[in-house]
Design a protein around this motif. Structure first.
Motif, PDB file in Angstrom:
ATOM      1  N   THR A 197     -14.705 -10.259  -4.373  1.00  0.00           N
ATOM      2  CA  THR A 197     -14.666 -11.728  -4.460  1.00  0.00           C
ATOM      3  C   THR A 197     -15.710 -12.353  -3.536  1.00  0.00           C
ATOM      4  O   THR A 197     -16.322 -13.370  -3.877  1.00  0.00           O
ATOM      5  CB  THR A 197     -13.265 -12.264  -4.139  1.00  0.00           C
ATOM      6  OG1 THR A 197     -12.845 -11.814  -2.843  1.00  0.00           O
ATOM      7  CG2 THR A 197     -12.260 -11.806  -5.181  1.00  0.00           C
ATOM      8  N   TYR A 198     -15.919 -11.747  -2.372  1.00  0.00           N
ATOM      9  CA  TYR A 198     -16.959 -12.245  -1.466  1.00  0.00           C
ATOM     10  C   TYR A 198     -18.325 -12.274  -2.145  1.00  0.00           C
ATOM     11  O   TYR A 198     -19.069 -13.264  -2.052  1.00  0.00           O
ATOM     12  CB  TYR A 198     -17.015 -11.387  -0.204  1.00  0.00           C
ATOM     13  CG  TYR A 198     -18.290 -11.555   0.583  1.00  0.00           C
ATOM     14  CD1 TYR A 198     -18.501 -12.681   1.369  1.00  0.00           C
ATOM     15  CD2 TYR A 198     -19.310 -10.601   0.500  1.00  0.00           C
ATOM     16  CE1 TYR A 198     -19.692 -12.852   2.068  1.00  0.00           C
ATOM     17  CE2 TYR A 198     -20.485 -10.752   1.194  1.00  0.00           C
ATOM     18  CZ  TYR A 198     -20.682 -11.881   1.978  1.00  0.00           C
ATOM     19  OH  TYR A 198     -21.866 -12.047   2.653  1.00  0.00           O
TER      20      TYR A 198
ATOM     21  N   GLY B 238      -7.540 -15.533  -1.951  1.00  0.00           N
ATOM     22  CA  GLY B 238      -8.320 -14.302  -1.846  1.00  0.00           C
ATOM     23  C   GLY B 238      -9.617 -14.357  -2.624  1.00  0.00           C
ATOM     24  O   GLY B 238     -10.481 -13.494  -2.472  1.00  0.00           O
TER      25      GLY B 238
ATOM     26  N   PRO C 105     -16.352  -9.510   4.224  1.00  0.00           N
ATOM     27  CA  PRO C 105     -14.937  -9.746   4.505  1.00  0.00           C
ATOM     28  C   PRO C 105     -14.547  -9.360   5.927  1.00  0.00           C
ATOM     29  O   PRO C 105     -14.968  -8.324   6.443  1.00  0.00           O
ATOM     30  CB  PRO C 105     -14.224  -8.849   3.482  1.00  0.00           C
ATOM     31  CG  PRO C 105     -15.212  -8.671   2.369  1.00  0.00           C
ATOM     32  CD  PRO C 105     -16.555  -8.635   3.044  1.00  0.00           C
TER      33      PRO C 105
ATOM     34  N   SER D 203      -7.509 -11.387   4.204  1.00  0.00           N
ATOM     35  CA  SER D 203      -8.962 -11.266   4.084  1.00  0.00           C
ATOM     36  C   SER D 203      -9.291 -11.365   2.600  1.00  0.00           C
ATOM     37  O   SER D 203      -8.422 -11.179   1.752  1.00  0.00           O
ATOM     38  CB  SER D 203      -9.485  -9.938   4.646  1.00  0.00           C
ATOM     39  OG  SER D 203      -9.106  -8.860   3.810  1.00  0.00           O
TER      40      SER D 203
ATOM     41  N   ASP E  22      -8.418  -8.418  -5.795  1.00  0.00           N
ATOM     42  CA  ASP E  22      -9.401  -7.337  -5.658  1.00  0.00           C
ATOM     43  C   ASP E  22      -9.328  -6.386  -6.852  1.00  0.00           C
ATOM     44  O   ASP E  22      -9.050  -5.196  -6.708  1.00  0.00           O
ATOM     45  CB  ASP E  22      -9.177  -6.580  -4.350  1.00  0.00           C
ATOM     46  CG  ASP E  22     -10.330  -5.628  -4.029  1.00  0.00           C
ATOM     47  OD1 ASP E  22     -11.428  -5.831  -4.594  1.00  0.00           O
ATOM     48  OD2 ASP E  22     -10.128  -4.699  -3.237  1.00  0.00           O
ATOM     49  N   ASP E  23      -9.583  -6.924  -8.035  1.00  0.00           N
ATOM     50  CA  ASP E  23      -9.488  -6.135  -9.258  1.00  0.00           C
ATOM     51  C   ASP E  23     -10.328  -6.824 -10.329  1.00  0.00           C
ATOM     52  O   ASP E  23     -10.080  -7.986 -10.662  1.00  0.00           O
ATOM     53  CB  ASP E  23      -8.032  -6.046  -9.718  1.00  0.00           C
ATOM     54  CG  ASP E  23      -7.822  -5.088 -10.872  1.00  0.00           C
ATOM     55  OD1 ASP E  23      -8.637  -5.116 -11.820  1.00  0.00           O
ATOM     56  OD2 ASP E  23      -6.841  -4.338 -10.852  1.00  0.00           O
TER      57      ASP E  23
ATOM     58  N   SER F 175     -11.786  -9.874  -0.565  1.00  0.00           N
ATOM     59  CA  SER F 175     -12.291  -8.542  -0.874  1.00  0.00           C
ATOM     60  C   SER F 175     -13.812  -8.572  -0.967  1.00  0.00           C
ATOM     61  O   SER F 175     -14.424  -9.651  -1.103  1.00  0.00           O
ATOM     62  CB  SER F 175     -11.715  -8.048  -2.202  1.00  0.00           C
ATOM     63  OG  SER F 175     -12.233  -8.794  -3.292  1.00  0.00           O
ATOM     64  N   GLN F 176     -14.420  -7.422  -0.913  1.00  0.00           N
ATOM     65  CA  GLN F 176     -15.867  -7.347  -1.091  1.00  0.00           C
ATOM     66  C   GLN F 176     -16.268  -7.908  -2.450  1.00  0.00           C
ATOM     67  O   GLN F 176     -17.292  -8.586  -2.591  1.00  0.00           O
ATOM     68  CB  GLN F 176     -16.343  -5.906  -0.950  1.00  0.00           C
ATOM     69  CG  GLN F 176     -17.858  -5.732  -0.976  1.00  0.00           C
ATOM     70  CD  GLN F 176     -18.557  -6.355   0.226  1.00  0.00           C
ATOM     71  OE1 GLN F 176     -17.968  -6.445   1.312  1.00  0.00           O
ATOM     72  NE2 GLN F 176     -19.797  -6.790   0.043  1.00  0.00           N
TER      73      GLN F 176
ATOM     74  N   GLU G 171       0.828  -1.205   0.000  1.00  0.00           N
ATOM     75  CA  GLU G 171       0.000   0.000   0.000  1.00  0.00           C
ATOM     76  C   GLU G 171       0.865   1.257   0.000  1.00  0.00           C
ATOM     77  O   GLU G 171       0.561   2.230  -0.704  1.00  0.00           O
ATOM     78  CB  GLU G 171      -0.926  -0.006   1.214  1.00  0.00           C
ATOM     79  CG  GLU G 171      -1.903   1.161   1.247  1.00  0.00           C
ATOM     80  CD  GLU G 171      -2.888   1.081   2.393  1.00  0.00           C
ATOM     81  OE1 GLU G 171      -3.582   2.082   2.633  1.00  0.00           O
ATOM     82  OE2 GLU G 171      -2.951   0.024   3.055  1.00  0.00           O
TER      83      GLU G 171
ATOM     84  N   HIS H  86      -3.323  -6.099  -7.958  1.00  0.00           N
ATOM     85  CA  HIS H  86      -3.820  -6.841  -6.795  1.00  0.00           C
ATOM     86  C   HIS H  86      -4.059  -8.293  -7.183  1.00  0.00           C
ATOM     87  O   HIS H  86      -4.533  -8.576  -8.290  1.00  0.00           O
ATOM     88  CB  HIS H  86      -5.114  -6.205  -6.286  1.00  0.00           C
ATOM     89  CG  HIS H  86      -5.457  -6.595  -4.886  1.00  0.00           C
ATOM     90  ND1 HIS H  86      -5.988  -7.828  -4.571  1.00  0.00           N
ATOM     91  CD2 HIS H  86      -5.331  -5.919  -3.708  1.00  0.00           C
ATOM     92  CE1 HIS H  86      -6.182  -7.896  -3.264  1.00  0.00           C
ATOM     93  NE2 HIS H  86      -5.795  -6.750  -2.720  1.00  0.00           N
TER      94      HIS H  86
END
Length: 319
Positions: free
Chosen positions: A237-238, A176, A216, A232, A145-146, A234-235, A131, A142
């Motif tokens: 993938t969740y 992930g 997440p 964790s 998360d992309d 990501s929103q 980050e 990422h």
């Protein structure tokens, strides 16, 4: 949600840069499990795992300014290898951040491909350093998360749907969640009746914990399987897993290593435990669904050394 058009577009973009890996029936696994088994052999992909697909998709989407600034990725192993190799091929400067628990081979390959490798004490520290580097101007690639990366990983499912015979149940490993999100999106579009099962190892249960919590949550990592160890999900993938996946199964590290040994003996493929965990999970799926199942396994990667496997087998008392 990632749509089939995005996945098909990604397939067109990356076709010249990745391998269309074999989708084959496995007589050995079929005899072992007692039902027809078809394997998607992503361990034969460039860099030894499916990760080359998402990395290529993201790198090919960069603007000229982003290419000039360079990219950064955090990885437990395979994503870092993939980004380093694909960035070198596409002439983009790459930095890869890994925890010290990452396989030594992954570090060596990333460095030999020309990437700058930064090591941290743990995966949480790796994400924190990544980050900071992103804030300094590097473009983040990422691992999950992309939407561009997920669409790239979804090309695995697109090929599986096109090349496999009839399937009732497909098993996909989860770190992930980028691979299963893309594969599930592709399979639901092409084969809506297929059940999709996620598989995690104990101590790397980010997705199953997220499903239990309704979103997440951070998790404490203790699994030996670093390539599945995300702090964790990501929103993004969740949401894909919550909507598209039948259930997420969790297996002990010992069973994952034993699964890799069984895959070597019965399927004649050399896998890492991130893929080995599919075999004990497949047995649980068969207990649930009964006779008539036709299984598909996404064999996600093979980046474990003989030394790794000997060490794990000795640790768990496996022969």
């Amino acid at each position: 949600m990632i749509g089939i058009q995005e996945i098909e577009d990604a397939a067109g973009r990356i076709a010249e840069h990745v391998v269309r890996t074999p989708t084959v029936p496995s007589p050995g696994l079929s005899a072992l499990l007692g039902v027809p088994v078809t394997a998607k052999l992503e361990l034969l992909q460039r860099t030894g795992s499916f990760k080359a697909r998402g990395a290529a998709a993201k790198l090919l989407s960069l603007t000229e300014a982003e290419r000039a600034a360079g990219v950064v990725a955090v990885s437990g192993g395979n994503h870092g290898i993939a980004l380093a190799v694909m960035a070198s091929a596409l002439q983009v400067k790459a930095t890869v951040v890994m925890p010290r628990s990452a396989p030594a081979r992954a570090v060596e390959i990333a460095e030999s491909a020309g990437a700058l490798v930064r090591l941290t004490d743990d995966m949480a520290g790796a994400f924190a350093l990544t980050e900071r580097l992103q804030q300094e101007g590097l473009t983040l690639v990422h691992p999950f998360d992309d939407p561009v990366v997920i669409a790239g990983q979804g090309t695995v499912g697109l090929e599986f749907a096109e090349d496999a015979g009839e399937l009732t149940d497909v098993l996909v490993s989860i770190g992930g969640g980028g691979l299963i999100a893309g594969v599930a999106a592709a399979l639901r579009a092409w084969r809506p009746g297929v059940r999709i099962w996620g598989v995690e190892t104990e101590g790397a249960e980010a997705m199953s914990r997220a499903l239990a919590a309704g979103g997440p949550v951070p998790v404490t990592l203790s699994s030996i399987v670093s390539t599945l160890s995300a702090p964790s999900v990501s929103q993004l993938t969740y949401e894909h897993v919550a909507e598209l996946v039948t259930e997420v199964l969790v297996v002990p590290d010992r069973e994952a290593v034993a699964g890799s040994l069984e895959l070597a003996e019965h399927a004649k493929v050399w896998t890492e435990p991130a893929a080995g965990c599919l075999l004990p999970a497949a047995r649980r799926v068969l207990e649930r669904v009964g006779d008539g199942a036709r299984l598909g396994l996404v064999v996600c990667g093979g980046n474990a050394t003989t030394g790794d496997m000997i060490g794990w087998a000795s640790r768990f008392g496996l022969r």
